[in-house]
Write an enzyme that holds these catalytic residues in place. Structure first.
Site, PDB file in Angstrom:
ATOM      1  N   ALA A  60       0.378   0.513  11.571  1.00  0.00           N
ATOM      2  CA  ALA A  60       1.753   0.888  11.583  1.00  0.00           C
ATOM      3  C   ALA A  60       2.028   2.466  11.502  1.00  0.00           C
ATOM      4  O   ALA A  60       1.007   3.064  11.239  1.00  0.00           O
ATOM      5  CB  ALA A  60       2.485   0.195  10.439  1.00  0.00           C
ATOM      6  N   TYR A  90      -0.009   5.911  12.897  1.00  0.00           N
ATOM      7  CA  TYR A  90      -1.348   6.269  12.826  1.00  0.00           C
ATOM      8  C   TYR A  90      -2.028   5.720  14.088  1.00  0.00           C
ATOM      9  O   TYR A  90      -1.450   5.075  14.875  1.00  0.00           O
ATOM     10  CB  TYR A  90      -2.016   5.674  11.597  1.00  0.00           C
ATOM     11  CG  TYR A  90      -1.106   6.391  10.407  1.00  0.00           C
ATOM     12  CD1 TYR A  90      -1.078   7.749  10.151  1.00  0.00           C
ATOM     13  CD2 TYR A  90      -0.447   5.599   9.253  1.00  0.00           C
ATOM     14  CE1 TYR A  90      -0.332   8.345   9.093  1.00  0.00           C
ATOM     15  CE2 TYR A  90       0.222   5.987   8.351  1.00  0.00           C
ATOM     16  CZ  TYR A  90       0.260   7.557   8.139  1.00  0.00           C
ATOM     17  OH  TYR A  90       0.926   8.184   7.350  1.00  0.00           O
ATOM     18  N   HIS A 147      -4.357  -0.806   8.823  1.00  0.00           N
ATOM     19  CA  HIS A 147      -3.094  -0.176   9.015  1.00  0.00           C
ATOM     20  C   HIS A 147      -3.014   0.171  10.578  1.00  0.00           C
ATOM     21  O   HIS A 147      -3.595   0.968  10.959  1.00  0.00           O
ATOM     22  CB  HIS A 147      -3.122   1.119   8.323  1.00  0.00           C
ATOM     23  CG  HIS A 147      -1.990   1.570   7.651  1.00  0.00           C
ATOM     24  ND1 HIS A 147      -0.789   1.473   8.646  1.00  0.00           N
ATOM     25  CD2 HIS A 147      -1.481   2.768   7.139  1.00  0.00           C
ATOM     26  CE1 HIS A 147       0.144   2.065   8.053  1.00  0.00           C
ATOM     27  NE2 HIS A 147      -0.164   2.893   7.022  1.00  0.00           N
ATOM     28  N   PRO A 163       0.796  -1.244   0.025  1.00  0.00           N
ATOM     29  CA  PRO A 163      -0.120   0.048   0.002  1.00  0.00           C
ATOM     30  C   PRO A 163       0.716   1.314   0.031  1.00  0.00           C
ATOM     31  O   PRO A 163       1.643   1.404   0.669  1.00  0.00           O
ATOM     32  CB  PRO A 163      -0.562  -0.087   1.322  1.00  0.00           C
ATOM     33  CG  PRO A 163      -0.211  -0.979   2.060  1.00  0.00           C
ATOM     34  CD  PRO A 163       0.861  -2.003   1.440  1.00  0.00           C
ATOM     35  N   GLY A 202       7.357  -1.831  -2.546  1.00  0.00           N
ATOM     36  CA  GLY A 202       6.599  -0.529  -2.810  1.00  0.00           C
ATOM     37  C   GLY A 202       7.150   0.301  -3.965  1.00  0.00           C
ATOM     38  O   GLY A 202       6.587   0.209  -5.106  1.00  0.00           O
ATOM     39  N   THR A 235       0.411   5.463  -0.339  1.00  0.00           N
ATOM     40  CA  THR A 235      -0.323   6.771  -0.587  1.00  0.00           C
ATOM     41  C   THR A 235       0.428   7.396  -1.816  1.00  0.00           C
ATOM     42  O   THR A 235       1.723   7.816  -2.050  1.00  0.00           O
ATOM     43  CB  THR A 235      -0.082   7.712   0.508  1.00  0.00           C
ATOM     44  OG1 THR A 235      -0.801   7.067   1.636  1.00  0.00           O
ATOM     45  CG2 THR A 235      -0.641   9.092   0.478  1.00  0.00           C
ATOM     46  N   GLN A 248      -6.486  -1.131   2.333  1.00  0.00           N
ATOM     47  CA  GLN A 248      -6.150  -0.895   3.728  1.00  0.00           C
ATOM     48  C   GLN A 248      -6.912   0.344   4.496  1.00  0.00           C
ATOM     49  O   GLN A 248      -6.986   1.352   3.658  1.00  0.00           O
ATOM     50  CB  GLN A 248      -4.584  -0.262   3.289  1.00  0.00           C
ATOM     51  CG  GLN A 248      -3.778  -0.220   4.643  1.00  0.00           C
ATOM     52  CD  GLN A 248      -2.428   0.582   4.806  1.00  0.00           C
ATOM     53  OE1 GLN A 248      -2.227   1.420   4.330  1.00  0.00           O
ATOM     54  NE2 GLN A 248      -1.352  -0.361   5.143  1.00  0.00           N
ATOM     55  N   ARG A 273      -1.270  -4.789   9.347  1.00  0.00           N
ATOM     56  CA  ARG A 273       0.318  -4.375   9.118  1.00  0.00           C
ATOM     57  C   ARG A 273       0.645  -3.531  10.244  1.00  0.00           C
ATOM     58  O   ARG A 273       0.058  -2.676  10.796  1.00  0.00           O
ATOM     59  CB  ARG A 273       0.141  -3.183   7.762  1.00  0.00           C
ATOM     60  CG  ARG A 273       1.471  -2.717   7.265  1.00  0.00           C
ATOM     61  CD  ARG A 273       1.520  -2.113   6.088  1.00  0.00           C
ATOM     62  NE  ARG A 273       2.485  -1.217   5.644  1.00  0.00           N
ATOM     63  CZ  ARG A 273       3.384  -1.970   4.870  1.00  0.00           C
ATOM     64  NH1 ARG A 273       3.012  -3.124   4.195  1.00  0.00           N
ATOM     65  NH2 ARG A 273       4.365  -1.149   4.343  1.00  0.00           N
TER      66      ARG A 273
END
Length: 358
Positions: free
Chosen positions: A174, A177, A172, A23, A315, A25, A97, A224
């Site tokens: 990790a 957050y 998510h 994933p 990634g 952004t 996610q 994750r």
């Protein structure tokens, strides 16, 4: 045959290879509703055994950055439906996610509101906003009632993800957050049942997972974590104790997978810092283990062959190489991504990377 290119049974899903698109952004969704450009981006990368779509907001007050997608409205679910249909048409599998930024949701990104968190402790660093990088602000402490509302928002996001045609969802937990903030004693200093002991600090994550598994079969729910994450000032004082307890609980849930992020620093003053993350958790976790972070083709094949991981997430390699699996198979040179186009913008650096010429 390279281990990376062999099929894998993920719970009750059959993956065509062990290459996962991590994933990422990319900030290409201006109105929070996935669009045609997003459809093209993900469909270009459908040769991955599994795509985990980018961090997606579960509400409008935990948004982690501008131009990021949501999954809290029917319109957003409909937009994502176009993405999942395109990926499935090309034989791919895709999870979503689920994201709540907590204290690192800057007011500029949430309509001027004060962000929320387990405790009113400001994160170190700066937030990405439409007006550039800005200092994080001190968040407001969540009440017990508000925590339960957020857990329900995760559940509703899971409902929308199912309506959108995803194959599963990933929590998510990790990178500093909200779930990570609850886990870490650097960000969570609550005196109630959601703070203090390791058991209490893991409560929020486990209750969110229970909510997701009330919507999805547990084998379609992943998580994750990044026990060695140093961003957003959430490194716990004793990661082995905290995450060892969490993973013990995860073993009983029969999830699709545990995804871990490798450490990005070679030295850290914390005496309990975990340097080899997948190596540490492989003996502890009984299910499918995904690892991610600075791994190339050779290293990925070794990790699978040695049994240290079952799937490898890539990634940045997927940014510039939409046909990464084909490039691995043919052992051809990989394109290098343009970092200046990682976040925001148009098709440049997003959907204009070409495939290898036959």
């Amino acid at each position: 045959m390279q281990p990376l290119l062999t099929p894998y049974t993920l719970g009750n899903l059959e993956l065509k290879n062990r290459v996962v698109m991590a994933p990422m952004t990319r900030s290409r969704t201006p109105d929070t509703v996935p669009n045609a450009l997003n459809v093209l981006y993900y469909s270009q990368r459908a040769s991955a055994g599994l795509i985990v779509a980018e961090s997606t907001n579960i509400n409008n007050y935990g948004i982690g950055g501008p131009f990021t997608p949501g999954i809290f409205s029917p319109e957003q679910a409909e937009g994502w439906k176009q993405v999942t249909a395109a990926v499935h048409e090309r034989g791919g599998k895709i999870f979503l996610q689920l994201w709540h930024a907590g204290r690192v949701a800057h007011p500029d990104n949430i309509g001027g509101e004060q962000p929320v968190a387990p405790s009113p402790i400001k994160a170190d660093g700066k937030a990405f906003t439409a007006a550039g990088l800005k200092e994080y602000v001190t968040p407001r402490e969540l009440s017990i009632a508000e925590i339960r509302t957020i857990i329900e928002e995760y559940r509703q996001a899971a409902v929308h993800a199912k309506l959108a045609g995803f194959d599963g969802v990933e929590l998510h937990a990790a990178f500093g957050y909200l779930p990570n903030q609850f886990l870490s004693d650097a960000a969570n200093q609550r005196p109630d049942e959601y703070g203090g002991s390791v058991e209490n600090r893991t409560r929020f994550v486990l209750e969110v997972l229970d909510a997701l598994c009330s919507v999805w079969d547990s084998q379609r729910v992943g998580i994750r974590i990044a026990p060695s994450n140093v961003y957003n000032s959430v490194l716990d004082s004793n990661p082995p104790a905290l995450y060892g307890y969490l993973v013990e609980k995860l073993n009983a849930l029969n999830l699709a997978y545990l995804s871990v992020m490798e450490a990005f620093v070679k030295e850290h003053p914390n005496p309990y810092f975990i340097y080899d993350v997948s190596g540490h958790f492989r003996p502890l976790y009984r299910g499918t283990l995904i690892t991610n972070g600075g791994i190339n083709q050779t290293r990925g094949n070794f990790l699978i062959e040695s049994g240290q991981a079952d799937l490898i997430a890539f990634g940045q390699l997927f940014i510039a190489n939409p046909d990464l699996v084909s490039r691995f198979a043919n052992e051809v040179e990989l394109a290098v991504p343009d970092r200046s186009t990682f976040y925001g913008g148009d098709e440049r650096g997003y959907t204009d990377y070409g495939a290898i010429k036959k």
